[in-house]
Design a protein around this motif. Structure first.
Motif, PDB file in Angstrom:
ATOM      1  N   ALA A   1      -2.227 -10.940   6.439  1.00 56.30           N
ATOM      2  CA  ALA A   1      -2.905  -9.705   6.379  1.00 56.30           C
ATOM      3  C   ALA A   1      -2.183  -8.578   6.125  1.00 56.30           C
ATOM      4  CB  ALA A   1      -3.591  -9.495   7.600  1.00 56.30           C
ATOM      5  N   ALA A   2      -0.727  -8.692   5.751  1.00 56.57           N
ATOM      6  CA  ALA A   2       0.249  -7.732   5.556  1.00 56.57           C
ATOM      7  C   ALA A   2      -0.166  -6.793   4.615  1.00 56.57           C
ATOM      8  CB  ALA A   2       1.664  -8.510   5.231  1.00 56.57           C
ATOM      9  N   ARG A   3      -0.166  -5.454   4.898  1.00 59.28           N
ATOM     10  CA  ARG A   3      -0.549  -4.436   3.891  1.00 59.28           C
ATOM     11  C   ARG A   3       0.854  -3.795   3.109  1.00 59.28           C
ATOM     12  NH1 ARG A   3      -5.306  -1.194   5.023  1.00 59.28           N
ATOM     13  NH2 ARG A   3      -6.136  -2.406   6.762  1.00 59.28           N
ATOM     14  N   SER A   4       2.089  -4.034   3.787  1.00 64.55           N
ATOM     15  CA  SER A   4       3.083  -3.514   2.963  1.00 64.55           C
ATOM     16  C   SER A   4       4.334  -4.606   2.829  1.00 64.55           C
ATOM     17  CB  SER A   4       3.500  -2.284   3.880  1.00 64.55           C
ATOM     18  OG  SER A   4       3.745  -2.816   5.194  1.00 64.55           O
ATOM     19  N   CYS A   5       5.148  -4.352   1.986  1.00 67.63           N
ATOM     20  CA  CYS A   5       6.269  -5.179   1.798  1.00 67.63           C
ATOM     21  C   CYS A   5       7.072  -4.593   2.946  1.00 67.63           C
ATOM     22  CB  CYS A   5       6.914  -4.602   0.418  1.00 67.63           C
ATOM     23  SG  CYS A   5       7.727  -3.015   0.360  1.00 67.63           S
ATOM     24  N   ILE A   6       8.235  -5.728   3.090  1.00 65.09           N
ATOM     25  CA  ILE A   6       9.261  -5.722   4.060  1.00 65.09           C
ATOM     26  C   ILE A   6       9.924  -4.391   4.297  1.00 65.09           C
ATOM     27  CG2 ILE A   6      11.400  -6.551   5.083  1.00 65.09           C
ATOM     28  CD1 ILE A   6      10.184  -9.363   4.182  1.00 65.09           C
ATOM     29  N   ALA A   7      10.347  -3.879   3.054  1.00 69.57           N
ATOM     30  CA  ALA A   7      11.116  -2.621   3.098  1.00 69.57           C
ATOM     31  C   ALA A   7      10.302  -1.319   3.610  1.00 69.57           C
ATOM     32  CB  ALA A   7      11.614  -2.302   1.463  1.00 69.57           C
ATOM     33  N   CYS A   8       9.083  -1.428   3.388  1.00 65.79           N
ATOM     34  CA  CYS A   8       8.105  -0.195   3.760  1.00 65.79           C
ATOM     35  C   CYS A   8       7.956  -0.546   5.176  1.00 65.79           C
ATOM     36  CB  CYS A   8       6.885   0.082   2.802  1.00 65.79           C
ATOM     37  SG  CYS A   8       7.145   0.567   1.176  1.00 65.79           S
ATOM     38  N   ALA A   9       7.688  -1.648   5.694  1.00 61.35           N
ATOM     39  CA  ALA A   9       7.342  -2.137   7.004  1.00 61.35           C
ATOM     40  C   ALA A   9       8.526  -1.658   7.817  1.00 61.35           C
ATOM     41  CB  ALA A   9       7.100  -3.440   7.096  1.00 61.35           C
ATOM     42  N   SER A  10       9.553  -1.725   7.463  1.00 63.75           N
ATOM     43  CA  SER A  10      10.929  -1.576   8.167  1.00 63.75           C
ATOM     44  C   SER A  10      11.313  -0.132   8.251  1.00 63.75           C
ATOM     45  CB  SER A  10      12.115  -2.203   7.638  1.00 63.75           C
ATOM     46  OG  SER A  10      12.137  -3.575   7.652  1.00 63.75           O
TER      47      SER A  10
ATOM     48  N   GLU B   1       0.872  -1.508  -0.036  1.00 62.12           N
ATOM     49  CA  GLU B   1      -0.180   0.035   0.178  1.00 62.12           C
ATOM     50  C   GLU B   1       0.804   1.275  -0.202  1.00 62.12           C
ATOM     51  OE1 GLU B   1      -2.744  -0.325   3.534  1.00 62.12           O
ATOM     52  OE2 GLU B   1      -4.030  -1.836   2.224  1.00 62.12           O
ATOM     53  N   ARG B   2       2.108   1.240   0.229  1.00 60.01           N
ATOM     54  CA  ARG B   2       3.070   2.284   0.362  1.00 60.01           C
ATOM     55  C   ARG B   2       3.850   2.612  -0.836  1.00 60.01           C
ATOM     56  NH1 ARG B   2       6.500   3.008   5.288  1.00 60.01           N
ATOM     57  NH2 ARG B   2       6.493   5.383   4.907  1.00 60.01           N
ATOM     58  N   CYS B   3       4.292   1.584  -1.389  1.00 66.36           N
ATOM     59  CA  CYS B   3       5.125   1.748  -2.688  1.00 66.36           C
ATOM     60  C   CYS B   3       4.676   1.055  -3.867  1.00 66.36           C
ATOM     61  CB  CYS B   3       6.495   1.126  -2.506  1.00 66.36           C
ATOM     62  SG  CYS B   3       6.511  -0.594  -2.410  1.00 66.36           S
ATOM     63  N   GLY B   4       3.651   0.241  -3.789  1.00 68.26           N
ATOM     64  CA  GLY B   4       2.909  -0.175  -4.806  1.00 68.26           C
ATOM     65  C   GLY B   4       3.630  -1.468  -5.416  1.00 68.26           C
ATOM     66  N   ARG B   5       4.801  -1.992  -4.901  1.00 66.91           N
ATOM     67  CA  ARG B   5       5.249  -3.235  -5.391  1.00 66.91           C
ATOM     68  C   ARG B   5       4.943  -4.403  -4.731  1.00 66.91           C
ATOM     69  NH1 ARG B   5      10.898  -1.437  -3.564  1.00 66.91           N
ATOM     70  NH2 ARG B   5      10.659   0.754  -3.486  1.00 66.91           N
ATOM     71  N   PRO B   6       5.185  -5.565  -5.394  1.00 66.85           N
ATOM     72  CA  PRO B   6       4.416  -6.782  -4.693  1.00 66.85           C
ATOM     73  C   PRO B   6       4.990  -7.093  -3.580  1.00 66.85           C
ATOM     74  CG  PRO B   6       5.348  -7.262  -7.051  1.00 66.85           C
ATOM     75  CD  PRO B   6       5.611  -5.721  -6.553  1.00 66.85           C
ATOM     76  N   ILE B   7       4.252  -7.508  -2.539  1.00 65.71           N
ATOM     77  CA  ILE B   7       4.711  -8.178  -1.251  1.00 65.71           C
ATOM     78  C   ILE B   7       5.047  -9.531  -1.522  1.00 65.71           C
ATOM     79  CG2 ILE B   7       4.043  -8.591   1.068  1.00 65.71           C
ATOM     80  CD1 ILE B   7       1.678  -6.491   0.878  1.00 65.71           C
ATOM     81  N   ALA B   8       6.443  -9.963  -0.836  1.00 68.17           N
ATOM     82  CA  ALA B   8       6.889 -11.212  -1.025  1.00 68.17           C
ATOM     83  C   ALA B   8       6.027 -12.259  -0.504  1.00 68.17           C
ATOM     84  CB  ALA B   8       8.426 -11.303  -0.319  1.00 68.17           C
ATOM     85  N   PRO B   9       6.059 -13.540  -1.399  1.00 66.79           N
ATOM     86  CA  PRO B   9       4.935 -14.456  -0.916  1.00 66.79           C
ATOM     87  C   PRO B   9       5.287 -14.960   0.359  1.00 66.79           C
ATOM     88  CG  PRO B   9       5.716 -14.581  -3.373  1.00 66.79           C
ATOM     89  CD  PRO B   9       6.517 -13.308  -2.751  1.00 66.79           C
TER      90      PRO B   9
END
Length: 116
Positions: free
Chosen positions: A105-114, A89-97
Protein backbone atom coordinates in the motif's frame (compact mmCIF):
# COMPACT_ATOMS: atom_id res chain seq x y z
CA UNK A 1 1.48 -5.32 -15.87
CA UNK A 2 2.75 -8.32 -13.91
CA UNK A 3 3.68 -6.06 -10.98
CA UNK A 4 0.17 -4.60 -10.94
CA UNK A 5 -1.57 -8.00 -11.09
CA UNK A 6 0.61 -9.35 -8.28
CA UNK A 7 -0.05 -6.21 -6.27
CA UNK A 8 -3.79 -6.47 -6.82
CA UNK A 9 -3.76 -10.04 -5.47
CA UNK A 10 -1.66 -9.09 -2.43
CA UNK A 11 -3.82 -6.04 -1.75
CA UNK A 12 -7.04 -8.06 -2.02
CA UNK A 13 -5.58 -10.60 0.44
CA UNK A 14 -4.55 -7.78 2.79
CA UNK A 15 -8.02 -6.27 2.48
CA UNK A 16 -9.68 -9.58 3.43
CA UNK A 17 -7.32 -9.98 6.39
CA UNK A 18 -7.89 -6.39 7.53
CA UNK A 19 -11.67 -6.86 7.38
CA UNK A 20 -11.41 -10.12 9.32
CA UNK A 21 -9.17 -8.49 11.94
CA UNK A 22 -11.44 -5.45 12.20
CA UNK A 23 -14.51 -7.63 12.71
CA UNK A 24 -12.76 -9.57 15.46
CA UNK A 25 -11.44 -6.47 17.21
CA UNK A 26 -14.81 -4.74 16.98
CA UNK A 27 -16.48 -7.79 18.55
CA UNK A 28 -13.86 -7.88 21.30
CA UNK A 29 -14.33 -4.16 21.96
CA UNK A 30 -18.10 -4.53 22.20
CA UNK A 31 -17.65 -7.41 24.67
CA UNK A 32 -15.36 -5.33 26.89
CA UNK A 33 -17.75 -2.38 26.80
CA UNK A 34 -20.69 -4.65 27.65
CA UNK A 35 -18.73 -6.28 30.47
CA UNK A 36 -17.84 -2.91 31.95
CA UNK A 37 -21.51 -1.84 31.84
CA UNK A 38 -22.60 -5.04 33.53
CA UNK A 39 -20.26 -4.55 36.48
CA UNK A 40 -20.19 -1.94 39.17
CA UNK A 41 -16.48 -1.46 38.65
CA UNK A 42 -15.09 1.69 40.15
CA UNK A 43 -11.98 2.40 38.08
CA UNK A 44 -10.43 4.44 40.88
CA UNK A 45 -10.81 1.89 43.65
CA UNK A 46 -11.36 -1.49 42.03
CA UNK A 47 -8.15 -3.13 40.87
CA UNK A 48 -10.09 -4.78 38.03
CA UNK A 49 -11.53 -1.43 36.93
CA UNK A 50 -8.18 -0.21 35.64
CA UNK A 51 -7.79 -3.44 33.69
CA UNK A 52 -11.17 -2.97 32.01
CA UNK A 53 -10.36 0.64 31.13
CA UNK A 54 -6.94 -0.40 29.81
CA UNK A 55 -8.43 -3.19 27.69
CA UNK A 56 -11.05 -0.86 26.27
CA UNK A 57 -8.42 1.75 25.41
CA UNK A 58 -6.07 -0.81 23.91
CA UNK A 59 -8.82 -2.37 21.77
CA UNK A 60 -10.01 1.07 20.63
CA UNK A 61 -6.48 1.83 19.45
CA UNK A 62 -6.20 -1.51 17.62
CA UNK A 63 -9.56 -0.92 15.92
CA UNK A 64 -8.37 2.52 14.78
CA UNK A 65 -5.13 1.04 13.42
CA UNK A 66 -7.04 -1.68 11.55
CA UNK A 67 -9.37 0.91 10.03
CA UNK A 68 -6.42 3.05 8.92
CA UNK A 69 -4.70 0.04 7.36
CA UNK A 70 -7.90 -0.93 5.57
CA UNK A 71 -8.20 2.63 4.21
CA UNK A 72 -4.57 2.50 2.98
CA UNK A 73 -5.18 -0.83 1.24
CA UNK A 74 -8.38 0.42 -0.38
CA UNK A 75 -6.59 3.57 -1.56
CA UNK A 76 -3.88 1.37 -3.10
CA UNK A 77 -6.56 -0.68 -4.87
CA UNK A 78 -7.98 2.60 -6.20
CA UNK A 79 -4.50 3.48 -7.53
CA UNK A 80 -4.31 0.08 -9.23
CA UNK A 81 -7.67 0.75 -10.91
CA UNK A 82 -6.58 4.27 -11.92
CA UNK A 83 -3.29 3.06 -13.34
CA UNK A 84 -1.17 5.07 -10.91
CA UNK A 85 -0.11 2.22 -8.62
CA UNK A 86 3.65 2.05 -8.16
CA UNK A 87 4.19 5.77 -8.79
CA UNK A 88 5.34 7.97 -5.92
CA UNK A 89 2.70 10.52 -4.99
CA UNK A 90 5.34 13.08 -4.00
CA UNK A 91 7.93 12.98 -6.77
CA UNK A 92 6.20 11.01 -9.51
CA UNK A 93 9.03 8.49 -9.88
CA UNK A 94 8.44 4.73 -9.77
CA UNK A 95 8.34 3.05 -6.37
CA UNK A 96 10.88 0.22 -6.18
CA UNK A 97 9.31 -3.22 -6.62
CA UNK A 98 11.03 -4.41 -3.42
CA UNK A 99 9.28 -1.64 -1.46
CA UNK A 100 5.93 -2.55 -2.98
CA UNK A 101 6.58 -6.19 -2.16
CA UNK A 102 7.26 -5.28 1.47
CA UNK A 103 4.55 -2.62 1.68
CA UNK A 104 1.96 -3.09 -1.06
CA UNK A 105 0.00 0.00 0.00
CA UNK A 106 3.06 2.29 -0.17
CA UNK A 107 2.26 5.73 -1.61
CA UNK A 108 5.81 7.02 -1.86
CA UNK A 109 9.28 5.89 -2.85
CA UNK A 110 11.88 5.27 -0.18
CA UNK A 111 13.61 8.63 -0.78
CA UNK A 112 10.37 10.59 -0.30
CA UNK A 113 9.28 8.47 2.67
CA UNK A 114 12.69 9.08 4.31
CA UNK A 115 12.45 12.85 3.72
CA UNK A 116 9.35 13.23 5.86
Amino acid sequence: MRLVEGARERLEAERREALRRLAGLTGDFEEVVAASRDTNADDEHDPEGATIAFERSQLATLVLQARRHLAEVEAALDRVAAGTYGTCERCGRPIAPARLEARPAARSCIACASAR
